[in-house]
Design a protein around this motif. Structure first.
Motif, PDB file in Angstrom:
ATOM      1  N   ALA A  19       0.872  -1.324  -0.046  1.00 49.17           N
ATOM      2  CA  ALA A  19       0.017   0.052  -0.079  1.00 49.17           C
ATOM      3  C   ALA A  19       0.975   1.109   0.048  1.00 49.17           C
ATOM      4  O   ALA A  19       2.042   1.250   0.418  1.00 49.17           O
ATOM      5  N   GLY A  20       0.344   2.380  -0.372  1.00 48.88           N
ATOM      6  CA  GLY A  20       1.048   3.507  -0.312  1.00 48.88           C
ATOM      7  C   GLY A  20       2.119   3.466  -1.624  1.00 48.88           C
ATOM      8  O   GLY A  20       3.399   4.210  -1.255  1.00 48.88           O
ATOM      9  N   TYR A  21       2.095   3.025  -2.605  1.00 47.54           N
ATOM     10  CA  TYR A  21       3.048   2.836  -3.720  1.00 47.54           C
ATOM     11  C   TYR A  21       2.952   4.002  -4.600  1.00 47.54           C
ATOM     12  O   TYR A  21       2.096   4.647  -4.692  1.00 47.54           O
ATOM     13  N   GLN A  22       4.152   4.266  -5.339  1.00 47.74           N
ATOM     14  CA  GLN A  22       4.185   5.209  -6.330  1.00 47.74           C
ATOM     15  C   GLN A  22       3.664   4.572  -7.472  1.00 47.74           C
ATOM     16  O   GLN A  22       3.551   3.620  -7.601  1.00 47.74           O
ATOM     17  N   THR A  23       3.300   5.361  -8.482  1.00 45.26           N
ATOM     18  CA  THR A  23       2.673   4.799  -9.673  1.00 45.26           C
ATOM     19  C   THR A  23       3.664   4.995 -10.936  1.00 45.26           C
ATOM     20  O   THR A  23       3.232   4.432 -11.943  1.00 45.26           O
ATOM     21  N   GLY A  24       5.037   5.363 -10.714  1.00 46.39           N
ATOM     22  CA  GLY A  24       5.748   5.390 -11.944  1.00 46.39           C
ATOM     23  C   GLY A  24       6.009   4.182 -12.648  1.00 46.39           C
ATOM     24  O   GLY A  24       6.422   4.032 -13.939  1.00 46.39           O
ATOM     25  N   TRP A  25       5.875   3.143 -11.826  1.00 49.10           N
ATOM     26  CA  TRP A  25       6.134   1.738 -12.571  1.00 49.10           C
ATOM     27  C   TRP A  25       5.165   1.335 -13.548  1.00 49.10           C
ATOM     28  O   TRP A  25       5.429   0.423 -14.492  1.00 49.10           O
ATOM     29  N   ILE A  26       3.919   2.251 -13.603  1.00 47.03           N
ATOM     30  CA  ILE A  26       2.968   1.618 -14.757  1.00 47.03           C
ATOM     31  C   ILE A  26       3.533   2.064 -15.717  1.00 47.03           C
ATOM     32  O   ILE A  26       3.554   1.662 -16.960  1.00 47.03           O
ATOM     33  N   ASP A  27       3.955   3.383 -15.934  1.00 44.72           N
ATOM     34  CA  ASP A  27       4.663   4.141 -17.236  1.00 44.72           C
ATOM     35  C   ASP A  27       5.717   3.367 -17.870  1.00 44.72           C
ATOM     36  O   ASP A  27       6.164   2.928 -18.724  1.00 44.72           O
ATOM     37  N   GLU A  28       6.855   3.109 -16.715  1.00 45.29           N
ATOM     38  CA  GLU A  28       7.906   1.946 -17.005  1.00 45.29           C
ATOM     39  C   GLU A  28       7.440   0.569 -17.643  1.00 45.29           C
ATOM     40  O   GLU A  28       8.006   0.248 -18.543  1.00 45.29           O
ATOM     41  N   SER A  29       6.405   0.003 -17.326  1.00 42.79           N
ATOM     42  CA  SER A  29       6.003  -1.137 -17.604  1.00 42.79           C
ATOM     43  C   SER A  29       5.490  -1.064 -18.998  1.00 42.79           C
ATOM     44  O   SER A  29       5.615  -1.745 -20.123  1.00 42.79           O
ATOM     45  N   ASP A  41       7.752   4.837 -30.639  1.00 44.58           N
ATOM     46  CA  ASP A  41       7.144   5.991 -30.781  1.00 44.58           C
ATOM     47  C   ASP A  41       5.614   5.890 -30.171  1.00 44.58           C
ATOM     48  O   ASP A  41       4.814   6.634 -30.603  1.00 44.58           O
ATOM     49  N   PHE A  42       5.567   4.886 -29.207  1.00 42.49           N
ATOM     50  CA  PHE A  42       4.128   4.658 -28.716  1.00 42.49           C
ATOM     51  C   PHE A  42       3.555   6.327 -27.957  1.00 42.49           C
ATOM     52  O   PHE A  42       4.215   6.477 -26.985  1.00 42.49           O
ATOM     53  N   PRO A  43       2.693   6.726 -28.582  1.00 39.47           N
ATOM     54  CA  PRO A  43       2.237   8.044 -28.063  1.00 39.47           C
ATOM     55  C   PRO A  43       1.146   7.973 -26.922  1.00 39.47           C
ATOM     56  O   PRO A  43       0.713   9.137 -26.201  1.00 39.47           O
ATOM     57  N   PHE A  44       0.599   6.714 -26.587  1.00 39.89           N
ATOM     58  CA  PHE A  44      -0.669   6.895 -25.731  1.00 39.89           C
ATOM     59  C   PHE A  44      -0.293   6.505 -24.262  1.00 39.89           C
ATOM     60  O   PHE A  44      -1.154   6.130 -23.555  1.00 39.89           O
ATOM     61  N   ILE A  45       1.000   6.348 -23.960  1.00 34.08           N
ATOM     62  CA  ILE A  45       1.330   5.881 -22.643  1.00 34.08           C
ATOM     63  C   ILE A  45       0.822   6.678 -21.513  1.00 34.08           C
ATOM     64  O   ILE A  45       0.248   6.364 -20.475  1.00 34.08           O
ATOM     65  N   ASP A  46       0.947   8.091 -21.754  1.00 37.50           N
ATOM     66  CA  ASP A  46       0.387   8.945 -20.698  1.00 37.50           C
ATOM     67  C   ASP A  46      -1.184   8.702 -20.412  1.00 37.50           C
ATOM     68  O   ASP A  46      -1.791   8.834 -19.385  1.00 37.50           O
ATOM     69  N   ASP A  47      -1.968   8.702 -21.665  1.00 39.13           N
ATOM     70  CA  ASP A  47      -3.454   8.396 -21.513  1.00 39.13           C
ATOM     71  C   ASP A  47      -3.775   7.147 -20.873  1.00 39.13           C
ATOM     72  O   ASP A  47      -4.868   6.977 -20.279  1.00 39.13           O
ATOM     73  N   ILE A  48      -3.209   6.069 -21.405  1.00 34.04           N
ATOM     74  CA  ILE A  48      -3.282   4.916 -20.715  1.00 34.04           C
ATOM     75  C   ILE A  48      -2.922   4.756 -19.361  1.00 34.04           C
ATOM     76  O   ILE A  48      -3.740   4.225 -18.219  1.00 34.04           O
ATOM     77  N   ARG A  49      -1.756   5.518 -18.796  1.00 35.17           N
ATOM     78  CA  ARG A  49      -1.607   5.539 -17.488  1.00 35.17           C
ATOM     79  C   ARG A  49      -2.851   6.251 -16.676  1.00 35.17           C
ATOM     80  O   ARG A  49      -3.204   5.783 -15.698  1.00 35.17           O
ATOM     81  N   ASP A  50      -2.924   7.093 -17.149  1.00 37.32           N
ATOM     82  CA  ASP A  50      -4.233   8.035 -16.669  1.00 37.32           C
ATOM     83  C   ASP A  50      -5.436   7.283 -16.638  1.00 37.32           C
ATOM     84  O   ASP A  50      -6.167   7.364 -15.584  1.00 37.32           O
ATOM     85  N   GLY A  51      -5.776   6.221 -17.493  1.00 41.23           N
ATOM     86  CA  GLY A  51      -6.816   5.586 -17.300  1.00 41.23           C
ATOM     87  C   GLY A  51      -6.883   4.542 -16.414  1.00 41.23           C
ATOM     88  O   GLY A  51      -7.792   4.176 -15.587  1.00 41.23           O
ATOM     89  N   ILE A  52      -5.808   3.928 -16.269  1.00 45.56           N
ATOM     90  CA  ILE A  52      -5.317   2.952 -15.328  1.00 45.56           C
ATOM     91  C   ILE A  52      -5.585   3.562 -13.890  1.00 45.56           C
ATOM     92  O   ILE A  52      -6.343   3.054 -13.162  1.00 45.56           O
ATOM     93  N   LEU A  53      -4.977   4.618 -13.675  1.00 46.99           N
ATOM     94  CA  LEU A  53      -5.122   5.344 -12.226  1.00 46.99           C
ATOM     95  C   LEU A  53      -6.462   5.964 -11.838  1.00 46.99           C
ATOM     96  O   LEU A  53      -6.844   5.659 -10.803  1.00 46.99           O
ATOM     97  N   HIS A  54      -7.280   6.192 -13.169  1.00 49.38           N
ATOM     98  CA  HIS A  54      -8.632   6.645 -12.638  1.00 49.38           C
ATOM     99  C   HIS A  54      -9.469   5.399 -12.254  1.00 49.38           C
ATOM    100  O   HIS A  54     -10.172   5.513 -11.376  1.00 49.38           O
ATOM    101  N   TYR A  55      -9.189   4.348 -13.071  1.00 53.24           N
ATOM    102  CA  TYR A  55      -9.868   3.022 -12.519  1.00 53.24           C
ATOM    103  C   TYR A  55      -9.241   2.750 -11.094  1.00 53.24           C
ATOM    104  O   TYR A  55     -10.212   2.514 -10.358  1.00 53.24           O
ATOM    105  N   LEU A  56      -8.215   2.712 -10.799  1.00 50.99           N
ATOM    106  CA  LEU A  56      -7.649   2.212  -9.522  1.00 50.99           C
ATOM    107  C   LEU A  56      -8.131   3.200  -8.378  1.00 50.99           C
ATOM    108  O   LEU A  56      -8.568   2.726  -7.414  1.00 50.99           O
ATOM    109  N   GLU A  57      -8.159   4.621  -8.764  1.00 52.57           N
ATOM    110  CA  GLU A  57      -8.558   5.483  -7.676  1.00 52.57           C
ATOM    111  C   GLU A  57     -10.121   5.719  -7.614  1.00 52.57           C
ATOM    112  O   GLU A  57     -10.540   5.830  -6.289  1.00 52.57           O
TER     113      GLU A  57
END
Length: 88
Positions: A19-29, A41-57
């Motif tokens: 618990a209480g983890y950072q989320t930078g590992w999602i971008d790295e993955s 050149d994968f341009p959607f990393i920020d959008d996908i990360r934001d979607g994942i964090l939205h779901y989790l939070e």
């Protein structure tokens, strides 16, 4: 009720819960997955990360989420947007 930082569920990793983890590992993955299939050149990393964090939070009803299940959801999301190679 337990209050979790950032309202993120705890992650179940093997027999441990984190618990209480950072989320930078999602971008790295996501970056590693894109690089593994030669997509530098994968341009959607920020959008996908934001979607994942939205779901989790906000949308995730679980207090503990298995890491394997989270990665499967990430793969499913990538497949839905047409990035099958990155999902694998």
């Amino acid at each position: 009720m337990i209050c979790l930082a950032g309202n993120l569920p705890a992650l179940q990793i093997g027999h441990q819960q984190v618990a209480g983890y950072q989320t930078g590992w999602i971008d790295e993955s996501l970056v590693r997955a894109a690089e593994a299939c030669n997509r530098k050149d994968f341009p959607f990393i920020d959008d996908i990360r934001d979607g994942i964090l939205h779901y989790l939070e906000i949308r995730c009803p679980l207090r503990v989420f298995a890491l394997e299940d989270l990665f499967e959801r990430m793969r499913s999301m990538l497949r839905k947007i047409g990035c099958e190679a990155i999902a694998e």
